[in-house]
Scaffold this motif. Structure first.
Motif, PDB file in Angstrom:
ATOM      1  N   GLY A 124      37.464  45.179  43.184  1.00  0.00           N
ATOM      2  CA  GLY A 124      37.571  44.700  41.675  1.00  0.00           C
ATOM      3  C   GLY A 124      38.957  45.242  41.005  1.00  0.00           C
ATOM      4  O   GLY A 124      39.529  46.245  41.482  1.00  0.00           O
ATOM      5  N   PRO A 125      39.036  44.588  39.824  1.00  0.00           N
ATOM      6  CA  PRO A 125      40.316  45.171  39.133  1.00  0.00           C
ATOM      7  C   PRO A 125      40.382  46.513  38.507  1.00  0.00           C
ATOM      8  O   PRO A 125      39.236  47.026  38.215  1.00  0.00           O
ATOM      9  CB  PRO A 125      40.597  44.128  38.082  1.00  0.00           C
ATOM     10  CG  PRO A 125      38.906  43.669  37.785  1.00  0.00           C
ATOM     11  CD  PRO A 125      38.518  43.866  39.128  1.00  0.00           C
ATOM     12  N   THR A 181      33.663  43.613  41.229  1.00  0.00           N
ATOM     13  CA  THR A 181      33.636  42.179  41.018  1.00  0.00           C
ATOM     14  C   THR A 181      31.915  41.758  41.218  1.00  0.00           C
ATOM     15  O   THR A 181      31.546  40.815  40.554  1.00  0.00           O
ATOM     16  CB  THR A 181      34.611  41.474  41.773  1.00  0.00           C
ATOM     17  OG1 THR A 181      35.884  41.703  41.437  1.00  0.00           O
ATOM     18  CG2 THR A 181      34.270  39.837  41.526  1.00  0.00           C
ATOM     19  N   ASN A 212      42.317  49.602  43.445  1.00  0.00           N
ATOM     20  CA  ASN A 212      41.537  48.343  43.949  1.00  0.00           C
ATOM     21  C   ASN A 212      41.921  48.336  45.645  1.00  0.00           C
ATOM     22  O   ASN A 212      42.469  49.155  46.351  1.00  0.00           O
ATOM     23  CB  ASN A 212      42.428  47.169  43.638  1.00  0.00           C
ATOM     24  CG  ASN A 212      42.081  45.871  44.297  1.00  0.00           C
ATOM     25  OD1 ASN A 212      42.820  45.415  45.478  1.00  0.00           O
ATOM     26  ND2 ASN A 212      41.358  45.313  43.682  1.00  0.00           N
ATOM     27  N   ASN A 217      42.152  38.775  48.119  1.00  0.00           N
ATOM     28  CA  ASN A 217      43.151  39.233  47.427  1.00  0.00           C
ATOM     29  C   ASN A 217      44.546  39.359  48.097  1.00  0.00           C
ATOM     30  O   ASN A 217      44.351  39.503  49.608  1.00  0.00           O
ATOM     31  CB  ASN A 217      42.588  40.581  46.561  1.00  0.00           C
ATOM     32  CG  ASN A 217      43.561  40.881  45.756  1.00  0.00           C
ATOM     33  OD1 ASN A 217      44.319  40.091  45.151  1.00  0.00           O
ATOM     34  ND2 ASN A 217      42.770  42.136  44.849  1.00  0.00           N
ATOM     35  N   SER A 245      46.690  43.263  42.023  1.00  0.00           N
ATOM     36  CA  SER A 245      46.567  41.913  41.669  1.00  0.00           C
ATOM     37  C   SER A 245      45.182  41.346  41.673  1.00  0.00           C
ATOM     38  O   SER A 245      44.345  41.920  42.292  1.00  0.00           O
ATOM     39  CB  SER A 245      47.705  41.118  42.572  1.00  0.00           C
ATOM     40  OG  SER A 245      47.053  40.914  43.961  1.00  0.00           O
ATOM     41  N   GLU A 246      45.154  40.202  41.437  1.00  0.00           N
ATOM     42  CA  GLU A 246      43.905  39.453  41.486  1.00  0.00           C
ATOM     43  C   GLU A 246      44.197  37.990  42.056  1.00  0.00           C
ATOM     44  O   GLU A 246      43.806  37.059  41.459  1.00  0.00           O
ATOM     45  CB  GLU A 246      43.104  39.322  40.247  1.00  0.00           C
ATOM     46  CG  GLU A 246      42.474  40.426  40.061  1.00  0.00           C
ATOM     47  CD  GLU A 246      41.253  41.159  41.184  1.00  0.00           C
ATOM     48  OE1 GLU A 246      40.702  40.168  41.630  1.00  0.00           O
ATOM     49  OE2 GLU A 246      40.978  42.503  40.854  1.00  0.00           O
ATOM     50  N   HIS A 272      42.291  34.705  42.598  1.00  0.00           N
ATOM     51  CA  HIS A 272      41.724  33.864  41.541  1.00  0.00           C
ATOM     52  C   HIS A 272      42.726  32.792  40.947  1.00  0.00           C
ATOM     53  O   HIS A 272      42.597  32.170  39.851  1.00  0.00           O
ATOM     54  CB  HIS A 272      41.223  34.789  40.255  1.00  0.00           C
ATOM     55  CG  HIS A 272      40.020  35.500  40.822  1.00  0.00           C
ATOM     56  ND1 HIS A 272      38.885  35.055  41.179  1.00  0.00           N
ATOM     57  CD2 HIS A 272      39.813  36.905  40.877  1.00  0.00           C
ATOM     58  CE1 HIS A 272      38.093  36.125  41.666  1.00  0.00           C
ATOM     59  NE2 HIS A 272      38.751  37.044  41.467  1.00  0.00           N
ATOM     60  N   GLU A 324      39.739  31.758  46.245  1.00  0.00           N
ATOM     61  CA  GLU A 324      38.415  32.723  46.852  1.00  0.00           C
ATOM     62  C   GLU A 324      37.317  31.703  46.905  1.00  0.00           C
ATOM     63  O   GLU A 324      36.474  31.941  47.764  1.00  0.00           O
ATOM     64  CB  GLU A 324      38.273  33.580  45.645  1.00  0.00           C
ATOM     65  CG  GLU A 324      37.084  34.778  46.101  1.00  0.00           C
ATOM     66  CD  GLU A 324      37.128  35.985  45.340  1.00  0.00           C
ATOM     67  OE1 GLU A 324      38.017  36.646  45.158  1.00  0.00           O
ATOM     68  OE2 GLU A 324      36.087  35.943  44.611  1.00  0.00           O
TER      69      GLU A 324
END
Length: 315
Positions: free
Chosen positions: A70-71, A80, A104, A146, A162-163, A166, A193
């Motif tokens: 997750g972030p 997440t 992360n 990711n 980063s994400e 998404h 994703e």
């Protein structure tokens, strides 16, 4: 006497958390333990159980680093796919450690690069000779998707978060166009994703064939050569190659691309069959340019723990 470099590292996934001890950048594999997240109310209680189970005195641990799916922002992260809040300050209280970090999970994988045994790297495309400081890129497929670049600078290693899972699915793949309506997440957005993840394999198969089955069953059918499953596998790998190529053009990782995660490892035997390389290099007038980038699959299941240890050793 306990070495001053002894640290505790943890890798929190959506279902399980793995915890281990490390000396400097080396994870002590014999100390790795796995815990089901559903049995705990947070990472603090997992660490407390680990210390009890391992008989380790918390006062002998000088550093703790946690990787999470997750972030992470300013030492605080929310998973997440799990209702846990990971707080750098809370970790420091649990262990009274001098060095504390929350990463992360892909950042942790990035910090592991360079500390992974050659036998745990399966070559997809050969890596040209480049300086050790050349940028690298880690791409992960598991519960989610990711990616993160890895930069080795005079000030040390920098692995920005980063994400990337998404961002939207690529429009260049015509086979996806009639499927987009069925590949949207709960917010009505067709993200990468929704295809390139464990659940994404099932989403893609359902969108193609109207049949909802477990991703492991789809992989098993691919192994048996079943036509519908192979259609799903071929499109999955095409999307993976296209997205990976896009990320390469964004970051120019001349030091190599490293594919990680459970879903990546499951598809590794089929990357050649479904022409990953063709999709990866299919970038119009830049297709020739793409020949400069090596690609490997990381088969080391403890890479995130190694990355946590490596990060602490550099802190």
């Amino acid at each position: 006497m306990v070495p001053a470099t002894l640290s505790l590292v943890a890798d929190i996934g959506g279902t399980n958390t793995r915890v281990a001890l490390a000396n400097a950048a080396t994870v002590r594999v014999d100390t790795v333990r796995r815990y089901r997240n559903a049995e705990f109310d947070g990472i603090g209680s997992v660490i407390a159980r680990y210390l009890t189970d391992s008989g380790q005195d918390a006062s002998g641990i000088s550093g703790v680093c946690v990787a999470m799916a997750g972030p992470v922002h300013d030492g605080v992260g929310t998973l997440t796919n799990l209702d846990w809040r990971i707080d750098k300050a809370v970790l420091a209280e649990v262990l009274s450690a001098e060095r504390v970090a929350v990463l992360n999970d892909l950042q942790a994988q990035g910090h592991a690069i360079g500390n992974i045994a050659a036998g745990d790297l399966d070559e997809v495309l050969p890596q040209p000779q480049v300086p050790d400081t050349a940028a690298k890129l880690v791409i992960g497929l598991g519960t989610g998707f990711n990616a993160c670049p890895v930069f080795d600078t005079t000030a040390g290693r920098f692995v920005p978060p980063s994400e990337a899972g998404h961002v939207s699915l690529p429009t260049s793949i015509a086979e996806l166009h009639p499927l987009l309506e069925n590949l949207k997440d709960s917010g009505g957005y067709p993200s990468v994703e929704e295809v390139l993840s464990g659940r994404g394999v099932s989403h893609l198969h359902t969108a193609l064939h109207g049949e909802t089955i477990d991703p492991a069953d789809i992989l098993a059918r691919i192994g048996e050569g079943e036509a519908l499953a192979c259609d799903t596998g071929a499109l999955f790998v095409k999307v993976l190659g296209d997205v990976a190529g896009n990320l390469v053009l964004s970051h120019l990782p001349f030091g190599g691309v490293f594919l990680v995660g459970g879903v990546t490892r499951a598809f590794a035997p089929y990357l050649e069959q479904f022409d990953f390389v063709g999709a990866f290099r299919s970038k119009g007038r830049f297709s020739g340019f793409m020949e400069q980038f090596g690609v490997s699959v990381v088969s080391d299941d403890y890479a995130a723990l190694t990355g946590c240890a490596s990060h602490l050793s550099r802190a």
